[in-house]
Motif scaffolding. Sequence first.
Motif, mmCIF file in Angstrom:
data_model
loop_
_atom_site.group_PDB
_atom_site.id
_atom_site.type_symbol
_atom_site.label_atom_id
_atom_site.label_comp_id
_atom_site.label_asym_id
_atom_site.label_seq_id
_atom_site.Cartn_x
_atom_site.Cartn_y
_atom_site.Cartn_z
ATOM 1 N N TYR A 1 0.851 -1.188 0.000
ATOM 2 C CA TYR A 1 0.000 0.000 0.000
ATOM 3 C C TYR A 1 0.888 1.240 0.000
ATOM 4 C CZ TYR A 1 -4.184 -2.709 1.178
ATOM 5 O OH TYR A 1 -5.241 -3.591 1.157
ATOM 6 N N ASP A 2 0.417 2.283 -0.652
ATOM 7 C CA ASP A 2 1.121 3.567 -0.598
ATOM 8 C C ASP A 2 0.796 4.245 0.721
ATOM 9 O OD1 ASP A 2 2.278 3.337 -3.125
ATOM 10 O OD2 ASP A 2 0.508 4.161 -4.119
ATOM 11 N N ALA A 3 1.828 4.530 1.503
ATOM 12 C CA ALA A 3 1.667 5.219 2.787
ATOM 13 C C ALA A 3 2.483 6.502 2.770
ATOM 14 C CB ALA A 3 2.115 4.311 3.933
ATOM 15 N N ARG A 4 2.224 7.370 3.743
ATOM 16 C CA ARG A 4 2.917 8.659 3.802
ATOM 17 C C ARG A 4 4.425 8.486 3.854
ATOM 18 N NH1 ARG A 4 0.877 12.432 8.505
ATOM 19 N NH2 ARG A 4 -1.043 12.053 7.325
ATOM 20 N N GLU A 5 4.851 7.439 4.593
ATOM 21 C CA GLU A 5 6.290 7.217 4.740
ATOM 22 C C GLU A 5 6.878 6.344 3.634
ATOM 23 O OE1 GLU A 5 3.975 4.309 7.295
ATOM 24 O OE2 GLU A 5 3.921 6.438 6.749
ATOM 25 N N GLY A 6 6.040 5.944 2.683
ATOM 26 C CA GLY A 6 6.516 5.115 1.573
ATOM 27 C C GLY A 6 5.694 3.852 1.454
#
Length: 256
Positions: free
Chosen positions: A16-21
């Motif tokens: 999944y795309d998350a804020r931290e990568g």
Amino acid sequence: MSDNTEIKVEGLTHRYDAREGPLLALKDIAFSVPRGRFVGLVGPSGCGKSSLLMMLAGLVVPSEGRITVAGQPVTAPAPDRIGVVFQESSLLPWRTALENVVFPLKLRGLPKAEREGRAAALLDLVGLRGFESRYPHELSGGMKQRVAIARGFCQDPPVLLMDEPFAALDEQTRMTLGDELLRIWDAHRKTVVFVTHGLTEAVYLCDEVIVLSGRPGQILERIEIDLPRPRTWEVMASEAFGQLRERIWSLIRVQQ
């Protein structure tokens, strides 16, 4: 693929795309499910159980890997092949119980008499005869889930995916609906994949339980539930039942 294999998952990995990568949710998942088998998915919170179910349903596309149902790739929702029952009943509040069950068949363009006859028979099967004209706000939580189960069966898909369908219910209602589900499953022998946090529920319902690790979710073990059917209170009280539940818990406990 074996003629008896209904579901096959090969090399499934998802990020999944998350804020931290990129967040690795599932890694190298591979398993197959024979036709007519009732399989549970358990694991610690956040291990990707529901994500895996959504990929089986074609609602989420995995980053890597391949899923097939009855030999056909799963790349998008296919309600005629794969039914889904969610944790929340997700009934349309402005439609009656019968109309909610009929709705998917109406979208497929089935004749009115056929779709209403099939829906009424399923509501009868889940114990809701006489409640066909009730709206969701007139039904208890357990009754709404019965409608959702009937809707899941209404298109007669060979595969039924269930994402913690009884989680919001009290224990007594969960056990009652579990028995109802087994009765319906025994009559129709759908291939079922059932996500749950309840280990007792998993052992009681399933032929096999797949245990996932903590994130990234990987298969720790596939445990055969070699208990007699029909499942009864005597089976639940047996030493073998307790040992299976403890075996599953011992795998999950170290992941917490």
